[in-house]
Design an enzyme around this catalytic site. Structure first.
Site, PDB file in Angstrom:
ATOM      1  N   ALA A  69      50.349  66.222  13.719  1.00 46.78           N
ATOM      2  CA  ALA A  69      49.412  65.889  12.650  1.00 46.78           C
ATOM      3  C   ALA A  69      48.624  67.126  12.249  1.00 46.78           C
ATOM      4  O   ALA A  69      48.497  68.076  13.025  1.00 46.78           O
ATOM      5  CB  ALA A  69      48.454  64.786  13.103  1.00 46.78           C
ATOM      6  N   ASP A  70      48.103  67.088  11.054  1.00 48.20           N
ATOM      7  CA  ASP A  70      47.176  68.112  10.593  1.00 48.20           C
ATOM      8  C   ASP A  70      46.136  67.426   9.731  1.00 48.20           C
ATOM      9  O   ASP A  70      46.465  66.521   8.961  1.00 48.20           O
ATOM     10  CB  ASP A  70      47.889  69.207   9.795  1.00 48.20           C
ATOM     11  CG  ASP A  70      46.960  70.372   9.536  1.00 48.20           C
ATOM     12  OD1 ASP A  70      46.596  71.053  10.512  1.00 48.20           O
ATOM     13  OD2 ASP A  70      46.558  70.582   8.374  1.00 48.20           O
ATOM     14  N   THR A  71      44.894  67.852   9.881  1.00 50.30           N
ATOM     15  CA  THR A  71      43.788  67.225   9.158  1.00 50.30           C
ATOM     16  C   THR A  71      42.984  68.289   8.425  1.00 50.30           C
ATOM     17  O   THR A  71      42.678  69.335   8.991  1.00 50.30           O
ATOM     18  CB  THR A  71      42.871  66.460  10.132  1.00 50.30           C
ATOM     19  OG1 THR A  71      43.651  65.464  10.810  1.00 50.30           O
ATOM     20  CG2 THR A  71      41.726  65.773   9.409  1.00 50.30           C
TER      21      THR A  71
END
Length: 188
Positions: A69-71
């Protein structure tokens, strides 16, 4: 089949426990700077998450489910990643205070056995209360903002400055659990 979280994030590890009893952690060496923003923030965060997952896939010698994931945080179409230092954190929070912004997470699930790659993204709107410079500096002194996109942690002290959220709370923490649950069901 083995599940691997491609993240060093303690927050993501704590959240994934809610969906998976057992998983391994492998930290990706993928250089996020290689991903160029083109048109879509959704596509941008998905591509960063994909880069992390593919980096882990290349290192594996056995089949697994890989989760990455990347936020990021956006305000007025400007991307706010993790602050470089305390002054950068101050400037980010100063921009966010008293305003609405969006938090985007790109999520990727890879089933190496099926050669299946699932990509998705989630956006959550967050409204910050007004803050004075002293409140911002005191918050930065806690060091909490320094390793978080947008320079705040909703699950920590930073949560006291959040007036309202529209969308997935866990997305703001860094791993949209409902979306990930659906993706894992499809991948397995």
């Amino acid at each position: 089949m083995k599940v691997i979280l491609a993240s060093a994030s303690q927050r993501r590890q704590e959240l994934l426990i809610r969906l998976c009893d057992e998983f391994d952690i492998m930290v990706s060496d993928f250089d996020e700077e290689k991903v160029v923003f083109k048109n879509s923030i959704d596509e941008y965060v998905q591509n960063i998450a994909l880069g992390k997952a593919m980096d882990i896939k290349e290192k594996l010698k056995e089949d697994a489910i890989i989760i990455s994931a990347d936020t990021i945080v956006t305000l007025d179409d400007k991307i706010l990643g993790k602050p470089k230092d305390e002054e950068d954190a101050f400037n980010m929070i100063k921009l966010l205070q008293g305003r609405s912004h969006k938090v985007y997470s790109g999520v990727v699930v890879i089933n190496t056995k099926k050669d299946l790659i699932l990509k998705n993204s989630v956006a959550t709107e967050v409204v910050f209360s007004k803050m004075n410079d002293n409140e911002i500096r005191k918050y930065i002194e806690t060091k909490e903002p320094l390793d978080k996109a947008g320079a705040y942690g909703i699950q920590g002290i930073g949560g006291i400055f959040v007036e309202e959220i529209r969308g997935c709370y866990y997305n703001v923490v860094g791993l949209p659990l409902n979306k990930l649950k659906t993706m894992l069901e499809e991948a397995i």
